[in-house]
Scaffold this active site. Structure first.
Site, PDB file in Angstrom:
ATOM      1  CB  SER A  57       8.506  -9.792 -10.242  1.00  0.00           C
ATOM      2  OG  SER A  57       8.180  -8.473  -9.837  1.00  0.00           O
ATOM      3  CG  ASP A  59       4.937  -6.012  -9.104  1.00  0.00           C
ATOM      4  OD1 ASP A  59       4.848  -5.552  -7.958  1.00  0.00           O
ATOM      5  OD2 ASP A  59       5.096  -5.305 -10.108  1.00  0.00           O
ATOM      6  CE1 TYR A  60       5.573 -10.611 -12.468  1.00  0.00           C
ATOM      7  CE2 TYR A  60       7.235 -12.327 -12.536  1.00  0.00           C
ATOM      8  CZ  TYR A  60       6.645 -11.209 -13.086  1.00  0.00           C
ATOM      9  OH  TYR A  60       7.127 -10.694 -14.269  1.00  0.00           O
ATOM     10  N   GLY A  61       2.871 -12.070  -6.600  1.00  0.00           N
ATOM     11  CA  GLY A  61       2.165 -12.757  -5.538  1.00  0.00           C
ATOM     12  C   GLY A  61       3.054 -13.651  -4.689  1.00  0.00           C
ATOM     13  CB  SER A  63       6.079 -16.297  -7.875  1.00  0.00           C
ATOM     14  OG  SER A  63       6.743 -15.058  -7.848  1.00  0.00           O
TER      15      SER A  63
END
Length: 309
Positions: A57, A59-61, A63
């Protein structure tokens, strides 16, 4: 022994029943610190271990960037799922869940950013994040925007990361190819909705089916993705007498919880994340065993039946 595969609903894609969730690669301060080389070794071990579904995502920094840099060259080996509605930059001073924006401009910007970060020309699945209402989707023309991106070849399938109270109306809308839904042995509130989603022909990705499902041998309970309090999870587990059942079966809590999730007949795959190579190996070894034996599963379901069922 290989991990079993199932068809991800109407997408027709064959995915392993264990997928890898990349949230644990988001980095400090929201997650464990992990270096680029360690992340690369872990992600290659995911593929080498036979897992062919990766969920991430915006949102996952870091990743998405780590996935692109580490295994972008192996892109044809995995089904790649990300999300939309996320802010392009995660607020540094705001704890999750972060504010979301489902407007056409932001949804398109999310997808374009993910394509760049992941070093790919297409996303197999883009899921609307954080379960907005159908009214919100309509007001923002979110589904129409995703269909445009699909027609442009930038995404292949459209999904919803859904929870109560909006999940039933999202399923009834009959526009999503895949639903990502929280579920575990002690968080069965969405159990029938997984069945309902699968009944429409949609694929189902289950999150929270391992790490947040039961007390691990070496740590306390964690708060579940649908807001289950830590002490409530412990209470449900102890009230069901599951440890006695597992002692008879000679099975660890970790194995039981993951295999219980895999036993749901409506499941396509369950997403489990870790930044620890040992935990990854253990998850793969359990997934290779597949669902629980029928008699153990049925007894566990009866013991763990929600109080209001």
């Amino acid at each position: 022994m290989a991990i079993q595969t199932r068809t991800l609903g109407r997408t027709g894609a064959d995915v392993t029943i264990l997928g890898y969730g990349a949230m644990e690669l988001r980095g400090h301060p929201r997650g464990p610190e992990i270096g680029d080389e360690d992340a690369g070794r872990l992600l290659n071990a995911v593929l080498d271990g036979g897992i062919n579904l990766i969920d991430t995502s915006p949102d996952y920094g870091r990743s998405e960037e780590l996935i692109g840099a580490s295994i972008g060259h192996r892109r044809d080996e995995y089904f790649l799922a990300s999300k939309c509605g996320c802010l392009l930059e995660v607020p540094a001073d705001v704890p999750p869940p972060y504010p979301h924006d489902y407007s056409p401009a932001n949804v398109r910007a999310d997808v374009e950013q993910s394509l760049r970060r992941l070093r790919t020309d297409r996303l197999d699945l883009v899921q609307v994040h954080l379960s907005p209402s159908v009214a919100t989707l309509r007001d923002n023309h979110t589904v129409e925007t995703l269909r445009e991106l699909r027609d442009e070849g930038k995404i292949r399938f459209i999904g919803m990361s859904g929870i109560l109270p909006h999940l039933p109306e999202q399923i009834a809308l009959d526009v999503f190819d895949v639903f990502q839904i929280p579920y575990s042995a002690v968080q069965r509130e969405h159990e029938d909705l997984i069945t309902a989603a699968a009944g429409t022909g949609a694929g189902t990705l289950i999150r929270g089916g391992a790490a947040r499902g039961a007390p691990a041998e070496d740590k306390n309970w964690t708060t579940g993705p649908i807001g289950l309090a830590a002490d409530e999870g412990q209470r449900r587990w102890q009230a069901a007498g599951v440890d006695d059942l597992l002692a008879r079966a000679g099975m660890s809590r970790m194995e039981f919880v993951l295999r219980f999730t895999l036993s749901h007949p409506g499941l396509s795959s369950t997403i489990v994340g870790t930044a620890n190579p040992r935990h990854l190996d253990a998850n793969i070894a359990v997934a290779e065993k597949g669902p629980l034996p029928d008699d153990l599963y049925e007894e566990a379901r009866q013991r763990l039946r929600p109080a209001d069922a």
